[in-house]
Motif scaffolding. Sequence first.
Motif, PDB file in Angstrom:
ATOM      1  N   LEU A 107     -24.714  13.359  -6.813  1.00  0.00           N
ATOM      2  CA  LEU A 107     -24.608  12.211  -7.708  1.00  0.00           C
ATOM      3  C   LEU A 107     -25.533  12.377  -8.904  1.00  0.00           C
ATOM      4  O   LEU A 107     -25.151  12.083 -10.047  1.00  0.00           O
ATOM      5  CB  LEU A 107     -24.951  10.935  -6.935  1.00  0.00           C
ATOM      6  N   ASP A 108     -26.739  12.867  -8.667  1.00  0.00           N
ATOM      7  CA  ASP A 108     -27.672  13.116  -9.773  1.00  0.00           C
ATOM      8  C   ASP A 108     -27.118  14.167 -10.734  1.00  0.00           C
ATOM      9  O   ASP A 108     -27.281  14.058 -11.953  1.00  0.00           O
ATOM     10  CB  ASP A 108     -29.028  13.581  -9.222  1.00  0.00           C
ATOM     11  N   GLN A 109     -26.473  15.187 -10.165  1.00  0.00           N
ATOM     12  CA  GLN A 109     -25.867  16.212 -11.017  1.00  0.00           C
ATOM     13  C   GLN A 109     -24.774  15.616 -11.890  1.00  0.00           C
ATOM     14  O   GLN A 109     -24.653  15.949 -13.076  1.00  0.00           O
ATOM     15  CB  GLN A 109     -25.294  17.335 -10.150  1.00  0.00           C
ATOM     16  N   LEU A 110     -23.991  14.704 -11.322  1.00  0.00           N
ATOM     17  CA  LEU A 110     -22.940  14.038 -12.096  1.00  0.00           C
ATOM     18  C   LEU A 110     -23.543  13.231 -13.240  1.00  0.00           C
ATOM     19  O   LEU A 110     -23.053  13.283 -14.379  1.00  0.00           O
ATOM     20  CB  LEU A 110     -22.119  13.127 -11.180  1.00  0.00           C
ATOM     21  N   ILE A 111     -24.621  12.500 -12.964  1.00  0.00           N
ATOM     22  CA  ILE A 111     -25.269  11.698 -14.004  1.00  0.00           C
ATOM     23  C   ILE A 111     -25.810  12.593 -15.108  1.00  0.00           C
ATOM     24  O   ILE A 111     -25.690  12.290 -16.302  1.00  0.00           O
ATOM     25  CB  ILE A 111     -26.391  10.841 -13.397  1.00  0.00           C
ATOM     26  N   ASP A 112     -26.394  13.732 -14.733  1.00  0.00           N
ATOM     27  CA  ASP A 112     -26.907  14.662 -15.738  1.00  0.00           C
ATOM     28  C   ASP A 112     -25.780  15.183 -16.631  1.00  0.00           C
ATOM     29  O   ASP A 112     -25.935  15.287 -17.859  1.00  0.00           O
ATOM     30  CB  ASP A 112     -27.616  15.836 -15.058  1.00  0.00           C
ATOM     31  N   LEU A 113     -24.652  15.525 -16.019  1.00  0.00           N
ATOM     32  CA  LEU A 113     -23.521  16.027 -16.806  1.00  0.00           C
ATOM     33  C   LEU A 113     -22.958  14.951 -17.717  1.00  0.00           C
ATOM     34  O   LEU A 113     -22.569  15.225 -18.860  1.00  0.00           O
ATOM     35  CB  LEU A 113     -22.426  16.553 -15.864  1.00  0.00           C
TER      36      LEU A 113
END
Length: 731
Positions: free
Chosen positions: A347-353
């Motif tokens: 989920l954090d990776q999605l927010i970063d992207l």
Amino acid sequence: MKKDAARDALVQEARELLVAMEAALLQIESDGASRDAINAIFRAAHTIKGSAGLFAFDSIVSFTHLLENVLDKVRNGVVKLDDAMMSLLLNCGDYMNELVDAIAELKEEQDPDPVRRAELEATLNDYLAQAVQAQPGSAAVAPAAAAEVAMPDAPAVETDDGAVANPYWHLSLRFSPDVLRDGLDPLSFLRYLLTMGSMVYVHVIDLAIPPADDMDAELCYLGFEIGFASTSRREEIDSVFEFVREDSDIVILAPHSQLAEYRDWLQHLPEREEIALHLLQSGALTAAEWRQLQFDAIDAADAVADAGMHAEASSQVSAPMPAMRQKAGEEKKSLEQKFIKIEVSKLDQLIDLVGELVIAGAGASLVAKRKKDQRFEEATQVISGLVEQIRDAALTLRMVQIKEVFQRYPRVVRDMSREIGKNIELIVTGADTELDKSMVEKISDPLMHIVRNAMDHGIESAEARRAAGKPEIGVLRLNATHESGSVVIEVFDDGRGLDKERILRKAVQQGLVAADAGLSERDIFRLIFEPGFSTAEQVTSLSGRGVGMDVVKRNIDALQGEVEIYSNPGQGTMVRIRLPLTLAIIAGFQVVVGGAVFVIPLDLVVECINLSSHQVHNNVVTLRDEPLPFIPLRELFDLPQRESSRKSLVIVQYGPLRAGLLVDNLLGECQAVIKPLGKLFSKVKGLSGSTILGDGRVALILDVPHLIAHTGRMEQADVRRTENRMNAAND
């Protein structure tokens, strides 16, 4: 599934179940025992034991099995659920939490506290021994299951609408062969069933028992056909078997069910003739109904034989799925499809992207404006709109209800109130308020300090409350709500309130302020957040060491939040925490000051005005006949003067307070991906972060709460200077 991932899933599920178990116990303590709450406790323990058994975590399996046996006695009313039992079950839940933590830390082979385990197991075994003494015939419990029970005097009544005369529920039970291996006793479910009514006939189905040489002592070979007299609803009777329904065949026929329902049920049973005869002998079916079932069976067999499909039909009915079980399975499958668990890192990776997408989209929009291509601009506007929707949807995924924090406090209040000898009632409201997950995790410890201080320092003893004319039971309230684009958490107690004079005297003694500082009430209350400050006369296990509240302030500041204290002597104290909704991506408003670009959180912007048309005096502007303080950002950050006859004032509001920010130019709305400032700027007041603009430049995000507080301090300083000049003139 990889072993590590499976272990993580087990740990997460076990922790959630233990939270549900504790919540059910506390609900029983406050509202009284209920079947649903007791079942919730039993369900949590049973599920944890089953999951741990899959991985051979024998330590948690053996302990939970013992606990489950005691819970079964509680379910059946053999063991009383009194205060001592409540404390024991809560302590067992705490120890199970330690066992789960050991699994998470890959230390499942090590007992975290063998002495405590021995004490808990000894107490649990004492309760089991008492239960056996209370039930001298418990070794042969459910005598109805061992022999036929006579039909009561209530006569069967013939019906002519297709319904059978049987006025009782009929239960057909075929437990899973592995039910004993799962640690469950089929007779315990029958005993629990007796708490809802009485058995009027029972027939034991033993056709599956193999020869003695082939018998496995760990398998269950018995089935039961039961007539049950009860006023309970179908859902309540069905809930008795919720722990074994998945792998068992459970059929429940209501009183006066249609004969067709009996026919559909019987045709799938290999022992249907024996059961039909039993129903006749027990009075569940009349002779006419029994003959009708026999004729229907003969007709059905003839039809199958004529079609040459006997083998196919046999294969189709060899694995029956009762209608009720099938429906429950479909409902469970439907529920499982509504939710999916994902790792927080993904989920954090999605927010970063999404953040990078926001920056790239802003760059594309900037290029489109420079090219002055209408079609290009329209395309980038559409993309920007979609990116904004993606941003909002992605941030929503990170939002969780603050009840994840609030749900631990009923237990904290219960245990601590007993430790300090106070009777305290906890009232929780707004637990469904949503906040970014990272914020929820970080606010937990500061909130714990505040709650403990409220109970120890704020709420008086029962004797002191009686003397003050208050109810003996103190009230502690936790409330959360959304307000002006922020989340507000309030902790209120109806205790003695804060003593301003005592706080100021202690602060002077500790050298925190000068004796003639002339502090306002708000500033005096904020002194309790100073490191080392304490007004406690003696050190206890809970407070008095001067640590805690300074940590609260520091942690809330790190979350870009604000904390305020309001108190009335003798009436109570409220600690108010205000936090931003998220720390990832925000909607912002760009302004220019001295050639530099700043971003203001859009949720805090009220309006923008032209300063030249308003009366200004000492950094105060008259707006709609009311004074409004403002800050010249150029002077605050020591930026170069910009030649411009026009100045703009951005009105911002944080909670009930308003102020103005004087800027050189307005650039409009934007989406800001919040980036940390780094060590060099981390101590700079008035800045909360940075963001990257579409052209690659870095813009600083203004800390509006701090700036508004700064205007308040400027006003107070002006007032004190005016008072000093007046006093000097009078002298």
